[in-house]
Scaffold this motif. Structure first.
Motif, PDB file in Angstrom:
ATOM      1  N   ILE A 111       0.822  -1.203   0.000  1.00 59.27           N
ATOM      2  CA  ILE A 111       0.000   0.000   0.000  1.00 59.27           C
ATOM      3  C   ILE A 111       0.864   1.265   0.000  1.00 59.27           C
ATOM      4  O   ILE A 111       0.581   2.229  -0.716  1.00 59.27           O
ATOM      5  CB  ILE A 111      -0.974   0.004   1.202  1.00 59.27           C
ATOM      6  CG1 ILE A 111      -2.051  -1.056   0.971  1.00 59.27           C
ATOM      7  CG2 ILE A 111      -1.579   1.382   1.400  1.00 59.27           C
ATOM      8  CD1 ILE A 111      -3.241  -0.945   1.873  1.00 59.27           C
ATOM      9  N   ASN A 112       1.922   1.247   0.777  1.00 58.06           N
ATOM     10  CA  ASN A 112       2.789   2.424   0.808  1.00 58.06           C
ATOM     11  C   ASN A 112       3.424   2.696  -0.560  1.00 58.06           C
ATOM     12  O   ASN A 112       3.535   3.837  -0.978  1.00 58.06           O
ATOM     13  CB  ASN A 112       3.872   2.270   1.873  1.00 58.06           C
ATOM     14  CG  ASN A 112       3.305   2.459   3.270  1.00 58.06           C
ATOM     15  OD1 ASN A 112       2.268   3.103   3.453  1.00 58.06           O
ATOM     16  ND2 ASN A 112       3.953   1.879   4.262  1.00 58.06           N
ATOM     17  N   ASN A 113       3.824   1.637  -1.235  1.00 62.80           N
ATOM     18  CA  ASN A 113       4.384   1.814  -2.577  1.00 62.80           C
ATOM     19  C   ASN A 113       3.367   2.439  -3.511  1.00 62.80           C
ATOM     20  O   ASN A 113       3.689   3.335  -4.289  1.00 62.80           O
ATOM     21  CB  ASN A 113       4.835   0.474  -3.156  1.00 62.80           C
ATOM     22  CG  ASN A 113       6.113  -0.015  -2.520  1.00 62.80           C
ATOM     23  OD1 ASN A 113       6.320  -1.202  -2.380  1.00 62.80           O
ATOM     24  ND2 ASN A 113       6.976   0.891  -2.116  1.00 62.80           N
ATOM     25  N   ILE A 118       0.993   7.431  -6.502  1.00 60.35           N
ATOM     26  CA  ILE A 118      -0.056   8.411  -6.792  1.00 60.35           C
ATOM     27  C   ILE A 118       0.270   9.785  -6.232  1.00 60.35           C
ATOM     28  O   ILE A 118      -0.313  10.782  -6.639  1.00 60.35           O
ATOM     29  CB  ILE A 118      -1.435   7.972  -6.264  1.00 60.35           C
ATOM     30  CG1 ILE A 118      -1.437   7.830  -4.754  1.00 60.35           C
ATOM     31  CG2 ILE A 118      -1.863   6.668  -6.898  1.00 60.35           C
ATOM     32  CD1 ILE A 118      -2.808   7.549  -4.204  1.00 60.35           C
ATOM     33  N   MET A 119       1.221   9.847  -5.294  1.00 61.22           N
ATOM     34  CA  MET A 119       1.569  11.132  -4.699  1.00 61.22           C
ATOM     35  C   MET A 119       2.582  11.912  -5.537  1.00 61.22           C
ATOM     36  O   MET A 119       2.863  13.072  -5.255  1.00 61.22           O
ATOM     37  CB  MET A 119       2.152  10.925  -3.301  1.00 61.22           C
ATOM     38  CG  MET A 119       1.119  10.524  -2.288  1.00 61.22           C
ATOM     39  SD  MET A 119      -0.343  11.610  -2.335  1.00 61.22           S
ATOM     40  CE  MET A 119      -1.187  11.071  -0.860  1.00 61.22           C
ATOM     41  N   GLU A 120       3.121  11.264  -6.543  1.00 57.39           N
ATOM     42  CA  GLU A 120       4.136  11.921  -7.381  1.00 57.39           C
ATOM     43  C   GLU A 120       3.686  13.274  -7.903  1.00 57.39           C
ATOM     44  O   GLU A 120       2.624  13.403  -8.477  1.00 57.39           O
ATOM     45  CB  GLU A 120       4.453  11.033  -8.580  1.00 57.39           C
ATOM     46  CG  GLU A 120       5.501   9.997  -8.278  1.00 57.39           C
ATOM     47  CD  GLU A 120       5.766   9.129  -9.506  1.00 57.39           C
ATOM     48  OE1 GLU A 120       4.978   9.196 -10.463  1.00 57.39           O
ATOM     49  OE2 GLU A 120       6.756   8.389  -9.477  1.00 57.39           O
TER      50      GLU A 120
ATOM     51  N   ASP B 105      10.305   3.435 -12.040  1.00 58.31           N
ATOM     52  CA  ASP B 105      10.665   2.245 -11.272  1.00 58.31           C
ATOM     53  C   ASP B 105       9.639   1.834 -10.224  1.00 58.31           C
ATOM     54  O   ASP B 105       9.721   0.745  -9.661  1.00 58.31           O
ATOM     55  CB  ASP B 105      12.024   2.441 -10.597  1.00 58.31           C
ATOM     56  CG  ASP B 105      13.140   1.974 -11.513  1.00 58.31           C
ATOM     57  OD1 ASP B 105      12.826   1.271 -12.502  1.00 58.31           O
ATOM     58  OD2 ASP B 105      14.312   2.291 -11.238  1.00 58.31           O
ATOM     59  N   HIS B 106       8.652   2.684  -9.988  1.00 59.55           N
ATOM     60  CA  HIS B 106       7.608   2.279  -9.047  1.00 59.55           C
ATOM     61  C   HIS B 106       6.931   1.007  -9.518  1.00 59.55           C
ATOM     62  O   HIS B 106       6.543   0.164  -8.725  1.00 59.55           O
ATOM     63  CB  HIS B 106       6.550   3.375  -8.906  1.00 59.55           C
ATOM     64  CG  HIS B 106       6.953   4.474  -7.997  1.00 59.55           C
ATOM     65  ND1 HIS B 106       6.575   5.778  -8.191  1.00 59.55           N
ATOM     66  CD2 HIS B 106       7.709   4.475  -6.883  1.00 59.55           C
ATOM     67  CE1 HIS B 106       7.086   6.510  -7.237  1.00 59.55           C
ATOM     68  NE2 HIS B 106       7.782   5.752  -6.438  1.00 59.55           N
ATOM     69  N   VAL B 107       6.791   0.914 -10.821  1.00 58.53           N
ATOM     70  CA  VAL B 107       6.132  -0.246 -11.381  1.00 58.53           C
ATOM     71  C   VAL B 107       6.840  -1.523 -10.943  1.00 58.53           C
ATOM     72  O   VAL B 107       6.219  -2.459 -10.440  1.00 58.53           O
ATOM     73  CB  VAL B 107       6.112  -0.175 -12.917  1.00 58.53           C
ATOM     74  CG1 VAL B 107       5.347  -1.351 -13.475  1.00 58.53           C
ATOM     75  CG2 VAL B 107       5.493   1.130 -13.372  1.00 58.53           C
TER      76      VAL B 107
END
Lengths: 120, 120
Positions: A111-113, A118-120, B105-107
């Motif tokens: 969830i944190n990831n 989405i906060m980017e 890289d989040h992906v």
DNA sequence: TGAACGTATGAACAATAATTCATATGAAAG
DNA sequence: CTTTCATATGAATTATTGTTCATACGTTCA
């Protein structure tokens, strides 16, 4: 190979066989990818995300969760079942109540990831 | 508050007001939780997971991906659109082709975390 | 410019999934 | 044991989503 239906490949230029072949080798089993999608599907619902977030803060009985999310007990119970099956939550009985809690820390991590993205 | 419909709370014993209240304060905005669920929903489909996995290995045109997954070009194109909207992939034109690649890289991070969970 | 090719898009259909309602289960208290 | 309360479950309904088909768009090359 069983590439019958979609021979409609764009001609030589587009399909780079070497790339396609090497990538095919690197791909995980179909079943694993299916399971992975199933896992994310569980996170992919507002109600369930809210339930997980609530359980971040505190273990809670079904009724508390329903109250918190302002939803019906039945709806919450159904979703807890999904979360349970995905091994994202666990539960214990305490008298008449059933207390739910997060199964492990992967839940928080995942969830944190997502939150970061989405906060980017 | 608008807790009218679900006053069906289990009596005093079950609902621990202090807990409920304090958790309510800690909860992120509804909109954020909605966006979060939307993000995970994107990961929650086998076709899209496969596309992302393929792009792990190499940038690729639509046709290559369709060939690799043995699916129709249209289906892939539709799903790429979803991935694009979620900012998980980006694309560039090269002549007639459109080359897709991972956005960031989040992906990888998110998928790897999910992988860890199901591999337990 | 016009034909060919790769990609995108809209509509339609099929499949899945979330919530509600009614009811069943199971523990606890009388 | 019988009633009560918290939770679970099945069926039904509604909403959402994925794929296909047909076709449009935008490049390239003749």
């Amino acid at each position: 190979m069983e590439r019958e239906k979609y021979e409609e490949r764009c001609d030589e230029i587009c399909v780079h066989d070497e790339v396609v072949n090497s990538v095919t080798e690197e791909m995980p089993e179909d079943e694993i990818l299916y399971d992975l999608a199933e896992l994310f599907k569980v996170f992919g619902d507002t109600t369930r995300i809210k339930i997980l977030y609530v359980l971040f803060e505190s273990d809670m009985c079904v009724c508390d969760i329903a109250e918190l999310l302002n939803m019906g007990q039945s709806a919450i119970s159904h979703q807890l079942r999904v979360l349970k099956q995905a091994q994202l939550v666990k539960f214990r009985r305490e008298g008449k109540q059933v207390i739910y809690s997060l199964a492990d820390d992967h839940v928080r991590t995942i969830i944190n990831n997502g939150m970061e993205h989405i906060m980017e």
